[in-house]
Design a protein around this motif. Sequence first.
Motif, PDB file in Angstrom:
ATOM      1  N   ASP A 409       0.923  -1.279   0.004  1.00  0.00           N
ATOM      2  CA  ASP A 409      -0.579   0.001   0.283  1.00  0.00           C
ATOM      3  C   ASP A 409       0.699   0.857  -0.180  1.00  0.00           C
ATOM      4  N   ASP A 454     -18.526   6.793  -4.326  1.00  0.00           N
ATOM      5  CA  ASP A 454     -18.620   7.855  -3.604  1.00  0.00           C
ATOM      6  C   ASP A 454     -18.047   8.906  -4.062  1.00  0.00           C
ATOM      7  N   ALA A 487      -8.204   6.911   8.013  1.00  0.00           N
ATOM      8  CA  ALA A 487      -9.047   5.813   7.739  1.00  0.00           C
ATOM      9  C   ALA A 487      -9.217   5.897   5.850  1.00  0.00           C
ATOM     10  N   LEU A 488      -9.749   7.324   5.354  1.00  0.00           N
ATOM     11  CA  LEU A 488      -9.870   6.805   3.645  1.00  0.00           C
ATOM     12  C   LEU A 488      -9.070   6.364   3.129  1.00  0.00           C
ATOM     13  N   ARG A 489      -7.567   6.595   2.991  1.00  0.00           N
ATOM     14  CA  ARG A 489      -6.174   5.347   2.345  1.00  0.00           C
ATOM     15  C   ARG A 489      -6.899   4.193   2.821  1.00  0.00           C
ATOM     16  N   ALA A 490      -6.970   3.465   4.013  1.00  0.00           N
ATOM     17  CA  ALA A 490      -7.512   1.995   3.647  1.00  0.00           C
ATOM     18  C   ALA A 490      -8.374   1.887   2.777  1.00  0.00           C
ATOM     19  N   ASP A 491      -9.715   2.974   3.073  1.00  0.00           N
ATOM     20  CA  ASP A 491     -10.902   2.390   1.919  1.00  0.00           C
ATOM     21  C   ASP A 491     -10.724   2.827   0.589  1.00  0.00           C
ATOM     22  N   LEU A 492      -9.725   3.866  -0.007  1.00  0.00           N
ATOM     23  CA  LEU A 492      -9.404   3.969  -1.453  1.00  0.00           C
ATOM     24  C   LEU A 492      -8.691   3.114  -1.657  1.00  0.00           C
ATOM     25  N   ARG A 495      -9.680  -0.469  -3.416  1.00  0.00           N
ATOM     26  CA  ARG A 495     -10.536   0.264  -4.551  1.00  0.00           C
ATOM     27  C   ARG A 495      -9.750   1.033  -5.757  1.00  0.00           C
TER      28      ARG A 495
END
Length: 508
Positions: A409, A454, A487-492, A495
């Motif tokens: 990542d 989103d 958190a946004l990094r972990a989410d995006l 994807r």
Amino acid sequence: MLPEPDPARCRDLADDLRSAGYTAEALRSGWGDAADDAIARGLRAPADRALGGRADAVAVLGRLFMLGMPQPAASVTLALPRTGVDGLVRLGLAEVDGDDVRPLAVVRPQSYADASADGGSSWWIASDLDEAALGGPLPEDHVLGVGGASLTLAALQLPTPARRGLDIGAGCGIQALRARRSVDHVVATDISERALAFTRLNALLNGVDGIEVRLGSLFEPVTGERFDRVVSNPPFVITPRVADVPAYEYRDGGMEGDDVVAAFVRGVGGHLEPGGVAQLLGNWETRAGVPGLERVRGWVEESAVPLDAWVVERESLDPLSYAELWVRDGGTLPGTPGFSRLIDAWLDDFTAREVTEVGFGYLLLRRPAEGEPTLRRFEPLHQSLPGDGLGVHLAEALAAHDRLTALDDEGLAASALVVSPDVTEARHHIPGQEDPTVIELRQGGGFGRALGVDPGLAALVGACDGDLPVGVLIDAIAELLEADAAALRADLLPRVRELTFTGFLRFA
């Protein structure tokens, strides 16, 4: 069985067809789009009616080789001055019937578009007469011409260079011809001597060397050999093993259910060089409650040589629809003798094996160049394809996968990406509201995927212009959205991996 094709006569016929302007475009212009589409449905009369009294070379050859209609020998001689009637007879493509020449084969001009460097090819493909020309069901040794499935597989073939290729179930040779455009030498195999004769004829007719033919089933003709590229449109059609059901060589591999595809998947790894890729079409059954794609996953896992796998299910049919499709394909139509009996045989077979659905799709299998497999993807994509370029898309997806696999990542966050030029965005609003209720990314190429995203992911994709790393962009978006950056990094990031593999994003 066709006679052994003579190279000199094949050159003469190719020169005659070229001089006559015998192309797909000329035929379609001569009888119109509607009649051309009708031919694919087995209807010859509209095209013949549109040609009227025309006696030019394109009209004569179109009637003879596309519509399967006898033509006056004098007209054929004028249309094919180098080959002559005697040359057609010696090639096994026609016979003399009084003052007429009667066709024994289809010779179809085929334009093949390709998104690779040289843009495509135009071929003439000889194959057996269809049921419309024969006036009834096909013989069991029928050699199929170029259809939608074979063109799709040709389009799926990777355009990247390779040294040795293998075409299993060559039929008329269309896949071997396509493979030869990027592979130095191709071995084409089939269980049918007649099919291999057509493959040899078509290679000579189109001036393509480097295609070797061998007789035998599946991997028997290449025991102990390995290849960089394997392609197959195998005889995968599920056929009841009942004595009075025709077993057409071009579509029936002689095994029960989907066993021919299973045997291919389990066995191909041993015939791939490290880094080698196999591509094929196939059917798979949903049986006893186990979904078809899960059964394909099981076949991959049973391979003695570990394989990467990317399997796409393009459509699925219930047993009745499947039975009707293939009974019609053999030339037995509703209302004709035997139609109901054949349908019942298919349904009895499916019932006995607890089959509730049959899937159709594409398989890409790869022997890792080193290490263990890293790609296992089994997905339904039941939508129409946008057009050409699938082979290029698959090659780019594999390259992206390999690069992504090597990046953790942190490495992905440090990478700069760009939006692919075929990607568009659609936003849907409720009237009077400023914020969209749906944001959708659409892909104009590849598999034509569409997916809802989103606002955070939409903002990231929109900002990917190759200038800044993904991680910097996510941090900026987090600040704008007043969200936690970690958190946004972990989410995006997961994807972003998916969007990069599927071709929405590319490495800058």
